[in-house]
Design a protein around this motif. Sequence first.
Motif, PDB file in Angstrom:
ATOM      1  N   LYS A 117       4.164   1.856   2.652  1.00 43.23           N
ATOM      2  CA  LYS A 117       2.869   0.769   1.406  1.00 43.23           C
ATOM      3  C   LYS A 117       4.406   0.027   1.042  1.00 43.23           C
ATOM      4  N   ILE A 118       4.484  -1.299   0.694  1.00 45.39           N
ATOM      5  CA  ILE A 118       5.122  -2.162   0.284  1.00 45.39           C
ATOM      6  C   ILE A 118       4.346  -2.947  -0.905  1.00 45.39           C
ATOM      7  N   LYS A 119       5.155  -3.894  -1.564  1.00 41.29           N
ATOM      8  CA  LYS A 119       4.345  -4.487  -2.717  1.00 41.29           C
ATOM      9  C   LYS A 119       4.830  -6.158  -2.843  1.00 41.29           C
ATOM     10  N   VAL A 120       3.652  -7.090  -2.698  1.00 41.87           N
ATOM     11  CA  VAL A 120       4.059  -8.078  -2.374  1.00 41.87           C
ATOM     12  C   VAL A 120       3.524  -8.974  -3.473  1.00 41.87           C
ATOM     13  N   ALA A 121       3.968 -10.372  -3.507  1.00 45.22           N
ATOM     14  CA  ALA A 121       3.288 -11.260  -4.724  1.00 45.22           C
ATOM     15  C   ALA A 121       3.169 -12.286  -4.120  1.00 45.22           C
ATOM     16  N   LEU A 122       2.072 -13.089  -4.941  1.00 47.39           N
ATOM     17  CA  LEU A 122       1.419 -13.886  -3.611  1.00 47.39           C
ATOM     18  C   LEU A 122       1.103 -14.670  -5.284  1.00 47.39           C
ATOM     19  N   ALA A 135      -5.089  -9.484   4.716  1.00 48.95           N
ATOM     20  CA  ALA A 135      -4.007  -8.943   5.693  1.00 48.95           C
ATOM     21  C   ALA A 135      -3.359  -8.144   4.999  1.00 48.95           C
ATOM     22  N   ALA A 136      -3.366  -7.857   3.397  1.00 45.69           N
ATOM     23  CA  ALA A 136      -2.815  -6.516   2.608  1.00 45.69           C
ATOM     24  C   ALA A 136      -4.004  -5.548   3.021  1.00 45.69           C
ATOM     25  N   ALA A 137      -4.850  -5.478   3.713  1.00 48.46           N
ATOM     26  CA  ALA A 137      -5.755  -4.302   3.341  1.00 48.46           C
ATOM     27  C   ALA A 137      -4.993  -3.971   5.085  1.00 48.46           C
ATOM     28  N   LYS A 138      -5.169  -4.887   5.574  1.00 46.24           N
ATOM     29  CA  LYS A 138      -4.787  -4.423   7.273  1.00 46.24           C
ATOM     30  C   LYS A 138      -3.366  -3.896   6.978  1.00 46.24           C
ATOM     31  N   ASP A 139      -1.909  -4.282   6.311  1.00 45.33           N
ATOM     32  CA  ASP A 139      -0.951  -3.856   6.517  1.00 45.33           C
ATOM     33  C   ASP A 139      -0.181  -2.882   5.287  1.00 45.33           C
ATOM     34  N   ASN A 140      -1.018  -2.660   4.954  1.00 42.89           N
ATOM     35  CA  ASN A 140      -0.908  -1.169   3.831  1.00 42.89           C
ATOM     36  C   ASN A 140       0.159  -2.157   2.629  1.00 42.89           C
ATOM     37  N   VAL A 141      -0.881  -3.081   2.324  1.00 41.10           N
ATOM     38  CA  VAL A 141      -0.034  -4.228   0.941  1.00 41.10           C
ATOM     39  C   VAL A 141      -0.354  -3.493  -0.126  1.00 41.10           C
ATOM     40  N   ASP A 142       0.294  -3.711  -0.740  1.00 40.64           N
ATOM     41  CA  ASP A 142      -0.293  -3.757  -2.303  1.00 40.64           C
ATOM     42  C   ASP A 142       0.303  -5.412  -2.837  1.00 40.64           C
ATOM     43  N   LEU A 143      -0.997  -6.146  -3.110  1.00 43.40           N
ATOM     44  CA  LEU A 143      -1.036  -7.368  -3.224  1.00 43.40           C
ATOM     45  C   LEU A 143      -0.822  -7.975  -4.571  1.00 43.40           C
TER      46      LEU A 143
END
Length: 331
Positions: free
Chosen positions: A48-53, A74-82
């Motif tokens: 899991k990675i963390k991305v800020a929009l 996209a976050a759900a698919k990519d295992n992203v903490d948005l």
Amino acid sequence: MNKFSWRRMAVAALAVPVLALAACSSQGGKPADNAGGGGGGQVASTPKIKVALITHAAAGDTFWDIVRKGAEEAAAKDNVDLQYLNDPEAGRQAQLVQQAIDQKVDGIAVTLATPDALKDVVKKATDAGIPVVSLNAGEDVSAQLGAFTHFGSNEKLAGEAVGTKLAQGGYKHPICVIQQQGHVGLENRCAGVKAKVPGTEILYVNGQDMTSVQSTATAKLQATKDADVIIGLGAPITITLLKSVSDAGSSAKVASFDLNAELAQDIVSGKVIFTVDQQPWLQGYMSVDALWQSKRGGFKLGGGQPVLTGPTIVDKSNASDVLKFAQQGVR
């Protein structure tokens, strides 16, 4: 759908991997069990990675709901903490970027509507080794500020598309309504219209106060009897302008940029003659996915050039087809 093909329309060739999502949250993570046994996509197995929009969205603008919906999928698919953050005031938007840097996020997606206010903090992000993409606004300065790609429409070309369509329809005196003075994308839209229809006038309104938008536009229409079309630069603004036309007793037609379900219905019913869609769901989706791809394999979409998500004309000929997607919140 009637589409304008512009330079670098590489976006059409990007097969964005939209996987079916089985009860995944907007924060990513392990998919929930599907008791019904139906098929579905699987969340990425990468850590899991963390991305800020971080956007300049103002409260109540449905455009940004669509951007956010694409980003969350996209976050759900990519295992992203948005983390989705927004502020229409440029200085506070810059503070939100700094906050993301301080939290050591793995990637930042940011709108560059006011690039001068954001250039220093974006440089801080890239200096800290945080990959940055831009979206929606700032295409012409994105690479200069350090983003590795940009997702959005070329706003000058979008404006020219509107101007060309209006000129073909015989319109000579448009009023182009800008809801945020100094926003480079909005200014470029109206400049593009004016390049094709020289009689275009600019009207500035306060986009955070729809009552003020309505009254200002009504007064302008009452004072400009030869105005033959008024153009909103966002769906909520355009829907408000419909009230202004009625209040002013004007014969001016209404055209638009951007889209939501209500505006799509107004095009179907003939209240709005057309809009130019920049496909904001794609902007949110591709921004998050590009940052994941960068983390996954060092991939850099766009080859150093912006990836265009528009312009796409939506008018009476195709609005019914678009409406069903707008009702789902993805157009």
